[in-house]
Design a protein around this motif. Structure first.
Motif, PDB file in Angstrom:
ATOM      1  N   PRO A 101       0.805  -1.229   0.000  1.00 25.95           N
ATOM      2  CA  PRO A 101       0.000   0.000   0.000  1.00 25.95           C
ATOM      3  C   PRO A 101       0.833   1.271   0.000  1.00 25.95           C
ATOM      4  N   PHE A 102       2.162   1.129   0.080  1.00 31.45           N
ATOM      5  CA  PHE A 102       3.021   2.312   0.157  1.00 31.45           C
ATOM      6  C   PHE A 102       3.982   2.346  -1.029  1.00 31.45           C
ATOM      7  N   LEU A 103       3.907   3.420  -1.793  1.00 34.25           N
ATOM      8  CA  LEU A 103       4.824   3.653  -2.905  1.00 34.25           C
ATOM      9  C   LEU A 103       5.921   4.597  -2.434  1.00 34.25           C
ATOM     10  N   ARG A 104       7.158   4.233  -2.685  1.00 31.50           N
ATOM     11  CA  ARG A 104       8.306   5.081  -2.363  1.00 31.50           C
ATOM     12  C   ARG A 104       9.247   5.133  -3.563  1.00 31.50           C
ATOM     13  N   PHE A 105       9.973   6.215  -3.661  1.00 26.27           N
ATOM     14  CA  PHE A 105      10.937   6.391  -4.736  1.00 26.27           C
ATOM     15  C   PHE A 105      12.343   6.280  -4.164  1.00 26.27           C
ATOM     16  N   ALA A 106      12.959   5.111  -4.393  1.00 23.88           N
ATOM     17  CA  ALA A 106      14.305   4.861  -3.862  1.00 23.88           C
ATOM     18  C   ALA A 106      15.297   5.851  -4.453  1.00 23.88           C
ATOM     19  N   ARG A 107      16.219   6.284  -3.607  1.00 22.74           N
ATOM     20  CA  ARG A 107      17.286   7.220  -3.980  1.00 22.74           C
ATOM     21  C   ARG A 107      16.755   8.616  -4.296  1.00 22.74           C
ATOM     22  N   SER A 108      15.540   8.894  -3.899  1.00 22.69           N
ATOM     23  CA  SER A 108      14.999  10.245  -4.019  1.00 22.69           C
ATOM     24  C   SER A 108      15.235  10.976  -2.704  1.00 22.69           C
ATOM     25  N   PRO A 109      15.681  12.234  -2.732  1.00 19.28           N
ATOM     26  CA  PRO A 109      15.831  12.987  -1.474  1.00 19.28           C
ATOM     27  C   PRO A 109      14.505  13.048  -0.723  1.00 19.28           C
ATOM     28  N   LEU A 110      14.550  12.830   0.582  1.00 12.38           N
ATOM     29  CA  LEU A 110      13.341  12.782   1.409  1.00 12.38           C
ATOM     30  C   LEU A 110      13.265  14.028   2.286  1.00 12.38           C
TER      31      LEU A 110
END
Length: 667
Positions: A101-110
């Motif tokens: 249920p959780f989409l994340r963008f790896a290596r994207s600044p948070l």
């Protein structure tokens, strides 16, 4: 949201539905007719009013007819039938491939966002700037209800915290799952959100994360990550982009849908539910914006391709579109592209009450957005499932209802209209944050709670699109919060089954939310309906009693035999002007009708919690059986969403945990 899993069933035993006497209007079609599933048998679109002027016009007209036919074919094919069974869906749940249920963008600044106090009565945590927490009902009474807050890291934190963030974790000791401020069909959350913002200046020295982020010095595009309550930075924007097209201190909040998350459980009907959820999310953001003294408006002149570029969909994704040749039937396999995000819409969020009048040049805006693919995009999305099922009709329909750029679309900000208020004493003196963050979807209703008549009328007043129109005014134009976010006049009405409202006879009622439709509704529905204003009905509330009768059994039958539809104080079916809306505004209006029902549903959720009870959206219902009860034939009006409101039954076996920090699990 209550949604029975779609499965294959044997035809159900015929049962009489209507407790009302038969009439010519109700017998125009055979009861519980079998829903056709072929595109060729869908209702043909209306002929153009004028013959095409050229071969190019004729080709465009044929293409538009194809798109409308596909939308209507999908709607027909995905109806549940009382006698012929349910729309196609999985025969069981493939738990090994339940989508993350959780989409994340790896290596994207948070960029972490601030966590806010639960309400205005609590002391603020150390180093947190004060945030306004207006009383819930005040956001419906004035815009702005508080002075517009400066655009900053803190105010953007509040916007998302009060609209799309996690609200709690639940656990049985064996399984654990999260809840969010915005509701979702089956708690599957297909809706993703994006922010386009000017540089976010820290509001205090304590906002260290904001001051050290690229977002503090450059405008940016970011994906909202609800589990972390943070922003995945996706790209930096040209400094002149937002100021060229939008007023100062404006941001854009956009939405996309991952159909696979819903289709995993609900099969072909999932496209409907995804668009319900878009409507809920739109309303959630509009309410949260209102509590900051901000307004919101759909930028509906932009096309689907503009939104793809705007959000960076496809940038970093392994595969971003269906193959040219879709499977001809639902097919299991490894299809990474079914995890793609489908662009839905984008809202302009801006300070309310500004005296400046502005317009949007959609042609120039689209031209500038077309350059976005050349930006540097950060990160790549995580995979959601190992294997998938391709429900082909969803993707055919999504393609057919994509909206093109409409360059001549007029953008305007309508004057705000406050909603009618019987008495603020009907509410529990809760703040906006307390209401939105405590909202839950009831799993069961107690079958006991009796609602006061004044409370029922108050909820209905807040469901009106035009608000308090005053003497001689008419409902239709969407001026009240949160409906004012939509640029079209209301197309959605409500057929209400009143079960337990003190001083109001049990029976079938109808809320006319666009009074321009009143005559055709009265002509089209059963000829023996009363159309009488109930006792004590406030002036300006177009609510009518159609028939007095105990409708509890009927409501349960219509909503897939679910007790929750009969055990509340009242339940309802949202009835939209359907085929004419598609012909007048073209095929892309199809998902927008569901957005409008989701916005109305969000108001019902919040109203129920503000008066101390609960509510639940119901996506499983027998479409044409509802129409038969109302005497509706053809496709001029269609039921698109059901709801129930009443006293909830709490499951004491389930324990609540704080939203942040939550357990380190994904589902």
């Amino acid at each position: 949201m209550s949604l029975r899993p779609s499965r294959s069933f044997l035809p159900l035993r015929h049962q009489p539905l209507s407790p009302f006497p038969s009439s010519p209007a109700s017998s125009r079609l055979p009861p519980h007719r079998r829903t056709t599933t072929s595109a060729s048998s869908s209702p043909p679109p209306s002929a153009p009013m004028h013959p095409p002027a050229s071969a190019k016009d004729a080709e465009a007209d044929q293409e538009q007819q194809r798109r409308q036919q596909q939308a209507q074919a999908y709607h027909s094919q995905t109806k549940h039938s009382l006698t012929a069974g349910y729309a196609r869906g999985p025969r069981g749940l493939d738990w090994a491939n339940q989508p993350n249920p959780f989409l994340r963008f790896a290596r994207s600044p948070l960029l972490p966002l601030l966590h806010l106090p639960p309400d205005s009565h609590h002391h603020h945590r150390q180093h947190q700037p004060p945030s306004p927490a207006p009383i819930y009902h005040s956001v419906f009474s004035a815009l702005p209800c508080v002075p517009p807050q400066p655009l900053s890291h803190a105010s953007i934190s509040q916007l998302f915290y009060d609209s799309l963030s996690l609200s709690a974790w639940k656990t049985t000791g064996v399984s654990t799952w999260s809840l969010r401020v915005n509701p979702s069909s089956g708690n599957l959350h297909p809706t993703e959100a994006y922010l386009l913002s000017p540089p976010l200046l820290p509001s205090s020295a304590a906002d260290a994360a904001a001051s050290s982020s690229p977002a503090s010095s450059s405008p940016f595009v970011a994906h909202y990550a609800p589990k972390e309550h943070a922003l995945d930075l996706r790209a930096l924007l040209p400094h002149d982009f937002l100021p060229r097209f939008f007023p100062p201190s404006s941001v854009l909040v956009g939405f996309s849908s991952i159909f696979w998350r819903e289709a995993w459980k609900y099969g072909e009907r999932a496209f409907r539910y995804c668009n319900h959820d878009v409507g809920h999310a739109i309303a959630a953001v509009a309410i949260a914006a209102g509590s900051l003294g901000w307004d919101a408006r759909l930028l509906d002149g932009l096309g689907s391709s503009d939104l793809r570029n705007l959000f960076g969909l496809g940038k970093g994704f392994p595969s971003t579109s269906p193959p040219a040749q879709l499977p001809s039937r639902p097919t299991r396999g490894r299809f990474p592209w079914v995890e793609m995000e489908h662009p839905d819409c984008v809202l302009l969020v801006f300070p309310a009450g500004s005296s400046s009048v502005f317009s949007i040049d959609y042609a120039s805006l689209s031209k500038e957005i077309s350059k976005f693919p050349s930006l540097e995009w950060f990160g790549s999305p995580n995979s959601l499932s190992k294997d998938h099922v391709c429900w082909d009709i969803i993707y055919r329909t999504a393609e057919a209802v994509e909206k093109p750029l409409t360059e001549g679309e007029h953008f305007s900000i309508d004057p705000f209209s406050s909603s009618g208020l019987i008495s603020d004493g009907l509410y529990k003196k809760l703040t906006v944050r307390e209401v939105v963050r405590k909202r839950r979807s009831a799993v069961d209703m107690d079958g006991v709670h009796v609602m006061k008549k004044e409370t029922f009328y108050q909820i209905m007043l807040h469901c009106l699109p035009s608000g308090d129109v005053g003497r001689g005014g008419r409902q239709g134009k969407q001026l009240a919060l949160p409906f004012r976010v939509l640029p079209w006049d209301s197309e959605v009405h409500a057929a209400l089954f009143v079960h337990r409202v003190a001083g109001l006879p049990k029976g079938l009622y109808f809320l006319v939310r666009n009074e321009d439709h009143f005559d055709i509704l009265k002509q089209t529905m059963r000829s023996d309906f009363e159309w009488v204003k109930p006792d004590g009905c406030p002036d300006g509330l177009p609510l009518y009693r159609l028939a007095s009768s105990d409708c509890q059994v009927l409501a349960k039958q219509l909503s897939c035999h679910q007790d929750i539809a009969s055990d509340g104080s009242f339940s309802l079916g949202m009835v939209a002007r359907f085929e004419p809306a598609l012909h007048e505004r073209k095929a892309w209006m199809y998902p927008r009708l569901f957005w409008e029902t989701g916005i109305l549903g969000q108001v019902l959720y919040l109203e129920a919690h503000a008066v101390g009870i609960s509510a639940t959206g119901i996506g499983c219902y027998f479409d044409d059986a509802v129409h038969d009860v109302l005497g509706l034939s053809g496709s001029e009006f269609q039921s698109l969403y059901h709801f129930t409101v009443g006293g909830p039954v709490l499951d004491k076996r389930i324990m609540s945990l704080p939203a942040y920090p939550g357990p380190d699990v994904d589902a």
